[in-house]
Design a protein around this motif. Structure first.
Motif, PDB file in Angstrom:
ATOM      1  N   LEU A 183       0.846  -1.327   0.205  1.00 48.13           N
ATOM      2  CA  LEU A 183       0.221   0.373   0.014  1.00 48.13           C
ATOM      3  C   LEU A 183       0.795   1.270   0.188  1.00 48.13           C
ATOM      4  CD1 LEU A 183      -2.680  -1.124   2.563  1.00 48.13           C
ATOM      5  CD2 LEU A 183      -2.712  -0.900  -0.596  1.00 48.13           C
ATOM      6  N   GLU A 184       1.843   1.433  -0.441  1.00 47.47           N
ATOM      7  CA  GLU A 184       2.507   2.342  -0.033  1.00 47.47           C
ATOM      8  C   GLU A 184       3.101   2.531  -1.763  1.00 47.47           C
ATOM      9  OE1 GLU A 184       4.547   4.536   1.626  1.00 47.47           O
ATOM     10  OE2 GLU A 184       4.030   3.245   3.381  1.00 47.47           O
ATOM     11  N   SER A 185       4.618   3.348  -2.488  1.00 43.61           N
ATOM     12  CA  SER A 185       4.582   3.720  -3.930  1.00 43.61           C
ATOM     13  C   SER A 185       5.529   1.734  -4.304  1.00 43.61           C
ATOM     14  CB  SER A 185       4.939   4.274  -4.028  1.00 43.61           C
ATOM     15  OG  SER A 185       4.712   5.575  -3.775  1.00 43.61           O
ATOM     16  N   TRP A 186       4.681   1.333  -5.219  1.00 42.49           N
ATOM     17  CA  TRP A 186       5.354   0.397  -5.710  1.00 42.49           C
ATOM     18  C   TRP A 186       5.960   0.560  -6.363  1.00 42.49           C
ATOM     19  CZ3 TRP A 186       0.941  -3.735  -9.046  1.00 42.49           C
ATOM     20  CH2 TRP A 186       0.426  -3.790  -7.899  1.00 42.49           C
ATOM     21  N   MET A 187       7.508  -0.532  -6.753  1.00 38.95           N
ATOM     22  CA  MET A 187       8.491  -0.265  -7.097  1.00 38.95           C
ATOM     23  C   MET A 187       8.826  -0.779  -8.589  1.00 38.95           C
ATOM     24  SD  MET A 187      11.345   0.012  -3.568  1.00 38.95           S
ATOM     25  CE  MET A 187      10.486  -2.159  -3.946  1.00 38.95           C
ATOM     26  N   VAL A 188       7.706  -1.592  -9.507  1.00 40.87           N
ATOM     27  CA  VAL A 188       7.904  -2.063 -10.544  1.00 40.87           C
ATOM     28  C   VAL A 188       7.175  -1.383 -11.497  1.00 40.87           C
ATOM     29  CG1 VAL A 188       7.844  -4.148  -8.717  1.00 40.87           C
ATOM     30  CG2 VAL A 188       5.957  -3.002  -9.461  1.00 40.87           C
ATOM     31  N   GLU A 189       7.386  -1.379 -13.214  1.00 37.39           N
ATOM     32  CA  GLU A 189       6.267  -1.236 -13.714  1.00 37.39           C
ATOM     33  C   GLU A 189       4.867  -1.699 -13.158  1.00 37.39           C
ATOM     34  OE1 GLU A 189       7.530   1.255 -16.250  1.00 37.39           O
ATOM     35  OE2 GLU A 189       9.351   1.846 -15.845  1.00 37.39           O
ATOM     36  N   PRO A 199      -5.172  -9.876   1.221  1.00 31.45           N
ATOM     37  CA  PRO A 199      -6.037  -9.962   3.081  1.00 31.45           C
ATOM     38  C   PRO A 199      -6.805  -9.240   3.183  1.00 31.45           C
ATOM     39  CG  PRO A 199      -3.732  -8.064   1.519  1.00 31.45           C
ATOM     40  CD  PRO A 199      -4.224  -8.411   0.513  1.00 31.45           C
ATOM     41  N   VAL A 200      -7.497  -9.530   3.850  1.00 31.74           N
ATOM     42  CA  VAL A 200      -8.489  -9.174   5.053  1.00 31.74           C
ATOM     43  C   VAL A 200      -8.204  -8.724   6.036  1.00 31.74           C
ATOM     44  CG1 VAL A 200     -10.910  -9.944   4.985  1.00 31.74           C
ATOM     45  CG2 VAL A 200     -10.399 -10.252   2.870  1.00 31.74           C
ATOM     46  N   GLY A 201      -8.514  -7.465   6.251  1.00 34.66           N
ATOM     47  CA  GLY A 201      -8.724  -7.443   7.475  1.00 34.66           C
ATOM     48  C   GLY A 201      -8.408  -5.585   8.154  1.00 34.66           C
ATOM     49  N   TYR A 202      -8.233  -5.404   8.854  1.00 34.32           N
ATOM     50  CA  TYR A 202      -7.578  -3.325   8.823  1.00 34.32           C
ATOM     51  C   TYR A 202      -6.178  -3.555   8.440  1.00 34.32           C
ATOM     52  CZ  TYR A 202     -12.043  -3.334  11.218  1.00 34.32           C
ATOM     53  OH  TYR A 202     -14.071  -3.423  11.574  1.00 34.32           O
ATOM     54  N   GLU A 207      -1.712   7.147   8.475  1.00 31.08           N
ATOM     55  CA  GLU A 207      -1.245   8.404   7.873  1.00 31.08           C
ATOM     56  C   GLU A 207      -0.718   7.223   6.337  1.00 31.08           C
ATOM     57  OE1 GLU A 207       0.013  11.848   8.041  1.00 31.08           O
ATOM     58  OE2 GLU A 207      -1.503  10.682   9.955  1.00 31.08           O
ATOM     59  N   ASN A 208      -0.999   6.385   6.551  1.00 34.44           N
ATOM     60  CA  ASN A 208      -0.960   6.084   4.750  1.00 34.44           C
ATOM     61  C   ASN A 208      -2.119   6.249   4.124  1.00 34.44           C
ATOM     62  OD1 ASN A 208       0.928   5.278   2.179  1.00 34.44           O
ATOM     63  ND2 ASN A 208       0.160   3.063   2.579  1.00 34.44           N
ATOM     64  N   ALA A 209      -2.979   5.605   4.841  1.00 35.91           N
ATOM     65  CA  ALA A 209      -4.878   5.590   4.318  1.00 35.91           C
ATOM     66  C   ALA A 209      -4.746   6.385   3.834  1.00 35.91           C
ATOM     67  CB  ALA A 209      -4.995   4.901   5.474  1.00 35.91           C
ATOM     68  N   LYS A 210      -4.589   7.408   4.638  1.00 40.47           N
ATOM     69  CA  LYS A 210      -5.099   8.526   4.134  1.00 40.47           C
ATOM     70  C   LYS A 210      -5.109   9.459   2.490  1.00 40.47           C
ATOM     71  CE  LYS A 210      -5.222  10.609   8.820  1.00 40.47           C
ATOM     72  NZ  LYS A 210      -4.690  11.948   9.802  1.00 40.47           N
ATOM     73  N   ASN A 211      -3.631   8.721   1.978  1.00 36.08           N
ATOM     74  CA  ASN A 211      -4.065   8.897   0.652  1.00 36.08           C
ATOM     75  C   ASN A 211      -4.298   8.106  -0.235  1.00 36.08           C
ATOM     76  OD1 ASN A 211      -1.273  10.441   1.306  1.00 36.08           O
ATOM     77  ND2 ASN A 211      -0.221   8.227   1.575  1.00 36.08           N
ATOM     78  N   PHE A 212      -5.694   7.508   0.373  1.00 33.62           N
ATOM     79  CA  PHE A 212      -6.592   6.672  -0.545  1.00 33.62           C
ATOM     80  C   PHE A 212      -7.108   7.492  -0.233  1.00 33.62           C
ATOM     81  CE2 PHE A 212      -3.145   3.296   0.801  1.00 33.62           C
ATOM     82  CZ  PHE A 212      -2.907   3.447  -0.929  1.00 33.62           C
ATOM     83  N   HIS A 224      -8.329  -4.061   2.397  1.00 35.12           N
ATOM     84  CA  HIS A 224      -8.703  -4.905   0.952  1.00 35.12           C
ATOM     85  C   HIS A 224      -9.344  -4.215   0.101  1.00 35.12           C
ATOM     86  CE1 HIS A 224     -11.456  -6.012   4.928  1.00 35.12           C
ATOM     87  NE2 HIS A 224     -13.217  -6.324   3.465  1.00 35.12           N
ATOM     88  N   GLU A 225     -10.359  -3.009   0.822  1.00 33.11           N
ATOM     89  CA  GLU A 225     -10.614  -1.696   0.147  1.00 33.11           C
ATOM     90  C   GLU A 225      -9.282  -1.138  -0.395  1.00 33.11           C
ATOM     91  OE1 GLU A 225     -14.726   1.203   0.939  1.00 33.11           O
ATOM     92  OE2 GLU A 225     -13.613   0.260   2.313  1.00 33.11           O
ATOM     93  N   LEU A 226      -8.454  -0.566   0.566  1.00 31.73           N
ATOM     94  CA  LEU A 226      -7.985   0.110  -0.254  1.00 31.73           C
ATOM     95  C   LEU A 226      -6.788  -0.145  -0.951  1.00 31.73           C
ATOM     96  CD1 LEU A 226      -6.170   1.168   3.698  1.00 31.73           C
ATOM     97  CD2 LEU A 226      -7.953   2.334   1.671  1.00 31.73           C
ATOM     98  N   PHE A 227      -6.883  -1.910  -0.936  1.00 32.14           N
ATOM     99  CA  PHE A 227      -5.391  -2.611  -1.169  1.00 32.14           C
ATOM    100  C   PHE A 227      -6.192  -3.117  -3.120  1.00 32.14           C
ATOM    101  CE2 PHE A 227      -3.239  -4.747   0.644  1.00 32.14           C
ATOM    102  CZ  PHE A 227      -2.057  -5.652  -0.058  1.00 32.14           C
ATOM    103  N   VAL A 228      -7.647  -2.672  -3.532  1.00 32.54           N
ATOM    104  CA  VAL A 228      -8.333  -2.344  -4.778  1.00 32.54           C
ATOM    105  C   VAL A 228      -8.162  -0.873  -5.364  1.00 32.54           C
ATOM    106  CG1 VAL A 228     -10.727  -2.544  -5.720  1.00 32.54           C
ATOM    107  CG2 VAL A 228     -10.698  -4.011  -4.173  1.00 32.54           C
TER     108      VAL A 228
END
Length: 332
Positions: A183-189, A199-202, A207-212, A224-228
């Motif tokens: 859920l941080e910036s990916w290092m891949v193309e 993954p399911v849960g909280y 602080e990072n969640a606020k970026n979503f 799981h919501e942030l992951f989507v």
């Protein structure tokens, strides 16, 4: 089956010898056991394992007849040992390998939607890599072709990535592995395809969640919501996502808020509710969600909404394949 059980028992004995000698979690002992066997040499660092243990391991490895085992048998034994390691090490249920039958469901849909094989496929919650590897194996087998896919895996658990690395090697795959919070910036193309058993849960890092856009207004956000949302951000234009998500994300109060938001961000292609008997706890029931990212070649179309019958019935996959063909022919 008795032959597999006997072989598994011999492997487990070898893993237990190494685990006891090194005083490490079973997952680490499984990883090092297969490293030793693949390299044909027992790794010794700073005197560990000691000389006596090396002798015991050498004898145990001779009993395995490893070089004469088929690739499929090696991977099956490795998968069984991984399941036991996750259970014995007290790891989270979500780290269990995804059932192989779900890889079959994904590969059937993948085959209809994607014709190219020289593409990148990523899994941002890789775990042991079983879902990704099983899907790719089935795609390659169904086309009787070479594996031209470029594989990428992300996970924040180094022990799981070590297992995934061994799994890739046993399957003859090359994969780029990244140990990070997905859920941080990916290092891949940006991959053309993303598939994952989310993954399911909280998610604990508020602080990072606020970026979503989908973050909770109060308390921890749902991982799981942030992951989507993160998948959408990192999926190539016109790219496809095949995600195993909890049913609560699709229906009920959460679904009534999330699904309209999702419909604005992507072109939803399908929701396949998985059989209830796949999950011991009704709260863990999941569906396969398939969507395509916005791009120059994508547009809205009819959505395949269906529920799989029990996969214990042979007819279930046949019925699903028929529905899939009918839907595909109407939307071409």
């Amino acid at each position: 089956m008795n032959n597999i059980e006997a072989t598994f028992s011999k492997f487990l004995q070898a893993v237990n010898i190494l685990q006891t000698a090194l005083n490490v979690p079973m997952a680490s002992a499984v990883t090092e056991t297969f490293d030793n066997l693949e390299n044909g040499k027992i790794k010794v660092e700073m005197g560990a394992p000691d000389v006596e243990t090396v002798k015991k391991l050498s004898q145990a490895y001779e009993q395995l007849d490893y070089e004469n085992l088929s690739k499929n048998k090696k991977y099956l034994i490795f998968t069984l040992l991984t399941l036991k390691a996750i259970n014995d090490d007290g790891r989270d249920y979500s780290q269990m390998p995804t059932p192989q039958i779900l890889a079959t469901v994904i590969s059937l849909m993948f085959d209809k939607l994607i014709s190219k094989s020289d593409i990148t496929i990523g899994d941002p919650a890789l775990g042991t890599g079983s879902l990704l590897y099983n899907v790719v194996n089935q795609l390659v087998a169904s086309h009787h072709s070479q594996n031209n896919y470029h594989l990428v895996g992300i996970d924040n658990d180094e022990a799981m990535l070590d297992l995934a690395d061994v799994g890739a090697h046993l399957n003859g795959f090359k994969i780029d592995l990244y140990c990070q919070d997905a859920l941080e910036s990916w290092m891949v193309e940006k991959p053309e395809v993303i598939l994952s058993d989310l993954p399911v849960g909280y998610y604990p890092i508020d602080e990072n969640a606020k970026n979503f856009a989908t973050h909770a207004k109060e308390g921890h956000s749902l991982a799981h919501e942030l992951f989507v949302e993160q998948v959408i951000k990192n999926l190539a234009p016109d790219g496809y996502a095949f995600l195993l998500v909890p049913n609560s994300l699709i229906s009920g109060k959460l679904g009534s808020e999330f699904m309209p938001w999702l419909a604005k961000k992507v072109h939803l292609r399908s929701i396949v509710q998985l059989p209830n008997d796949l999950f011991t706890n009704p709260l863990n029931q999941k569906s396969l969600m398939v969507f395509q990212n916005h791009g120059t070649n994508s547009k809205n179309g009819e959505i395949l909404l269906t529920k799989l019958d029990s996969l214990k019935k042979e007819k279930s996959l046949f019925d699903f394949s028929q529905k899939l063909n009918e839907w595909y022919n109407k939307t071409r």
